[in-house]
Scaffold this motif. Structure first.
Motif, PDB file in Angstrom:
ATOM      1  N   ALA A  96      62.851  38.231  46.389  1.00 44.29           N
ATOM      2  CA  ALA A  96      62.184  37.282  47.268  1.00 44.29           C
ATOM      3  C   ALA A  96      60.815  37.796  47.702  1.00 44.29           C
ATOM      4  O   ALA A  96      59.828  37.040  47.723  1.00 44.29           O
ATOM      5  CB  ALA A  96      63.053  37.003  48.496  1.00 44.29           C
ATOM      6  N   SER A  97      60.730  39.075  48.060  1.00 45.31           N
ATOM      7  CA  SER A  97      59.448  39.623  48.501  1.00 45.31           C
ATOM      8  C   SER A  97      58.444  39.655  47.349  1.00 45.31           C
ATOM      9  O   SER A  97      57.261  39.333  47.534  1.00 45.31           O
ATOM     10  CB  SER A  97      59.637  41.021  49.085  1.00 45.31           C
ATOM     11  N   ALA A  98      58.911  40.036  46.159  1.00 45.75           N
ATOM     12  CA  ALA A  98      58.010  40.048  45.002  1.00 45.75           C
ATOM     13  C   ALA A  98      57.515  38.644  44.684  1.00 45.75           C
ATOM     14  O   ALA A  98      56.316  38.434  44.452  1.00 45.75           O
ATOM     15  CB  ALA A  98      58.725  40.652  43.793  1.00 45.75           C
ATOM     16  N   LEU A  99      58.420  37.682  44.695  1.00 45.12           N
ATOM     17  CA  LEU A  99      58.035  36.297  44.398  1.00 45.12           C
ATOM     18  C   LEU A  99      57.022  35.785  45.411  1.00 45.12           C
ATOM     19  O   LEU A  99      56.043  35.105  45.040  1.00 45.12           O
ATOM     20  CB  LEU A  99      59.282  35.413  44.393  1.00 45.12           C
ATOM     21  N   ALA A 100      57.232  36.103  46.682  1.00 45.32           N
ATOM     22  CA  ALA A 100      56.302  35.653  47.720  1.00 45.32           C
ATOM     23  C   ALA A 100      54.900  36.216  47.489  1.00 45.32           C
ATOM     24  O   ALA A 100      53.898  35.505  47.638  1.00 45.32           O
ATOM     25  CB  ALA A 100      56.820  36.072  49.093  1.00 45.32           C
ATOM     26  N   VAL A 101      54.811  37.487  47.097  1.00 48.12           N
ATOM     27  CA  VAL A 101      53.501  38.097  46.846  1.00 48.12           C
ATOM     28  C   VAL A 101      52.826  37.447  45.649  1.00 48.12           C
ATOM     29  O   VAL A 101      51.630  37.108  45.693  1.00 48.12           O
ATOM     30  CB  VAL A 101      53.656  39.615  46.637  1.00 48.12           C
ATOM     31  N   TYR A 102      53.578  37.258  44.555  1.00 47.80           N
ATOM     32  CA  TYR A 102      52.989  36.636  43.358  1.00 47.80           C
ATOM     33  C   TYR A 102      52.438  35.243  43.683  1.00 47.80           C
ATOM     34  O   TYR A 102      51.325  34.893  43.271  1.00 47.80           O
ATOM     35  CB  TYR A 102      54.025  36.527  42.242  1.00 47.80           C
ATOM     36  N   LEU A 103      53.217  34.458  44.395  1.00 46.41           N
ATOM     37  CA  LEU A 103      52.794  33.088  44.690  1.00 46.41           C
ATOM     38  C   LEU A 103      51.646  33.053  45.693  1.00 46.41           C
ATOM     39  O   LEU A 103      50.782  32.169  45.617  1.00 46.41           O
ATOM     40  CB  LEU A 103      53.985  32.283  45.202  1.00 46.41           C
ATOM     41  N   LEU A 104      51.613  34.008  46.608  1.00 43.37           N
ATOM     42  CA  LEU A 104      50.491  34.089  47.542  1.00 43.37           C
ATOM     43  C   LEU A 104      49.183  34.326  46.785  1.00 43.37           C
ATOM     44  O   LEU A 104      48.158  33.676  47.061  1.00 43.37           O
ATOM     45  CB  LEU A 104      50.722  35.206  48.552  1.00 43.37           C
ATOM     46  N   ILE A 105      49.209  35.238  45.830  1.00 39.30           N
ATOM     47  CA  ILE A 105      47.991  35.544  45.072  1.00 39.30           C
ATOM     48  C   ILE A 105      47.580  34.341  44.230  1.00 39.30           C
ATOM     49  O   ILE A 105      46.381  34.037  44.106  1.00 39.30           O
ATOM     50  CB  ILE A 105      48.209  36.803  44.216  1.00 39.30           C
ATOM     51  N   VAL A 106      48.539  33.629  43.663  1.00 42.31           N
ATOM     52  CA  VAL A 106      48.225  32.401  42.925  1.00 42.31           C
ATOM     53  C   VAL A 106      47.584  31.378  43.857  1.00 42.31           C
ATOM     54  O   VAL A 106      46.609  30.707  43.496  1.00 42.31           O
ATOM     55  CB  VAL A 106      49.488  31.822  42.267  1.00 42.31           C
ATOM     56  N   ALA A 107      48.117  31.251  45.068  1.00 42.07           N
ATOM     57  CA  ALA A 107      47.569  30.285  46.025  1.00 42.07           C
ATOM     58  C   ALA A 107      46.126  30.623  46.395  1.00 42.07           C
ATOM     59  O   ALA A 107      45.282  29.725  46.520  1.00 42.07           O
ATOM     60  CB  ALA A 107      48.440  30.243  47.287  1.00 42.07           C
ATOM     61  N   VAL A 108      45.829  31.902  46.540  1.00 44.87           N
ATOM     62  CA  VAL A 108      44.454  32.311  46.846  1.00 44.87           C
ATOM     63  C   VAL A 108      43.538  31.970  45.674  1.00 44.87           C
ATOM     64  O   VAL A 108      42.420  31.466  45.863  1.00 44.87           O
ATOM     65  CB  VAL A 108      44.402  33.817  47.173  1.00 44.87           C
ATOM     66  N   ALA A 109      44.002  32.236  44.450  1.00 46.04           N
ATOM     67  CA  ALA A 109      43.196  31.902  43.273  1.00 46.04           C
ATOM     68  C   ALA A 109      42.969  30.396  43.180  1.00 46.04           C
ATOM     69  O   ALA A 109      41.864  29.943  42.845  1.00 46.04           O
ATOM     70  CB  ALA A 109      43.881  32.418  42.009  1.00 46.04           C
ATOM     71  N   TRP A 110      44.010  29.622  43.469  1.00 45.05           N
ATOM     72  CA  TRP A 110      43.859  28.155  43.452  1.00 45.05           C
ATOM     73  C   TRP A 110      42.837  27.702  44.489  1.00 45.05           C
ATOM     74  O   TRP A 110      42.015  26.821  44.223  1.00 45.05           O
ATOM     75  CB  TRP A 110      45.212  27.500  43.727  1.00 45.05           C
ATOM     76  N   ALA A 111      42.872  28.305  45.675  1.00 43.17           N
ATOM     77  CA  ALA A 111      41.915  27.957  46.719  1.00 43.17           C
ATOM     78  C   ALA A 111      40.488  28.300  46.292  1.00 43.17           C
ATOM     79  O   ALA A 111      39.542  27.551  46.583  1.00 43.17           O
ATOM     80  CB  ALA A 111      42.272  28.673  48.016  1.00 43.17           C
TER      81      ALA A 111
END
Length: 216
Positions: free
Chosen positions: A192-207
């Motif tokens: 769960a923690s790894a998935l949250a970090v991966y998706l956070l970085i994707v969200a920043v890139a999308w922004a």
């Protein structure tokens, strides 16, 4: 390997800028996104051994994400979906697939022998995890090269600014946090923690992609 995977994303964005940054950022860790989910469900297994040098992860069973055939299948699927669903040029979609496949090659450098050459086949890995200082130097060096190529391409496109350095700083910050955080817990919390970090970085890139589209 963690931050070193993003070097492939940044280098790909420099080489083929027609794909959004977020597709490359997701692509470079897509295999681990799948791994995080499968670890939480128990389909793939891990444990921890604090006596190991470097990473304490013992990756016991992960054929659906980290075997070589699985990595190829993830890469082909990602390339096709990027081309068809996002309407990317074929070369850009192919580059997304190559970034996904790069995950296995980079993991081969650092993992202990836990990467199957085929389903149920022998496991390989050069084991740089057992040498923490050279392994971290390798990751940081790869990121530096990828960031330099990306920055050069952005300069040619007239896209100077603080967003790119801040994104690289985010990656470095997450890497340092991962190094300082003791390994442990169970598979569910790890996944769960790894998935949250991966998706956070994707969200920043999308922004970042969205902000640059608006700026144009």
């Amino acid at each position: 390997m963690f931050v070193g995977h993003y070097a492939a994303a940044l280098a790909a964005k420099a080489a083929q800028p027609k794909a959004p940054l977020w597709t490359y950022v997701l692509g470079c860790q897509l295999v681990d996104v799948g791994w995080s989910v499968l670890v939480m469900t128990g389909a793939e297994r891990l444990s921890f051994d604090a006596s190991l040098p470097g990473s304490a992860l013992v990756l016991e069973h992960m054929p659906y994400t980290h075997s070589l055939p699985a990595a190829v299948l993830w890469a082909v699927a990602a390339g096709l979906l990027a081309t068809w669903l996002l309407k990317l040029p074929r070369r850009a979609g192919t580059m997304v697939g190559l970034v996904v496949l790069s995950h296995w090659g980079l993991d081969f450098l650092v993992h202990r022998p836990d990467l199957e050459l085929w389903f149920g086949g022998p496991k390989v890995g050069l084991g740089w995890w057992n040498h923490p200082v050279p392994e971290q130097a390798l990751e940081m060096g790869l990121l530096a090269m990828g960031a330099a190529a990306w920055g050069w391409r952005r300069g040619l496109q007239g896209r100077a600014g603080w967003s790119a350095p801040l994104f690289v700083a985010l990656l470095l910050g997450v890497q340092i946090a991962a190094m300082l955080t003791p390994s442990g817990g169970g598979p569910v919390s790890m996944g769960a923690s790894a998935l949250a970090v991966y998706l956070l970085i994707v969200a920043v890139a999308w922004a970042m992609d969205r902000a640059e589209r608006r700026a144009r």
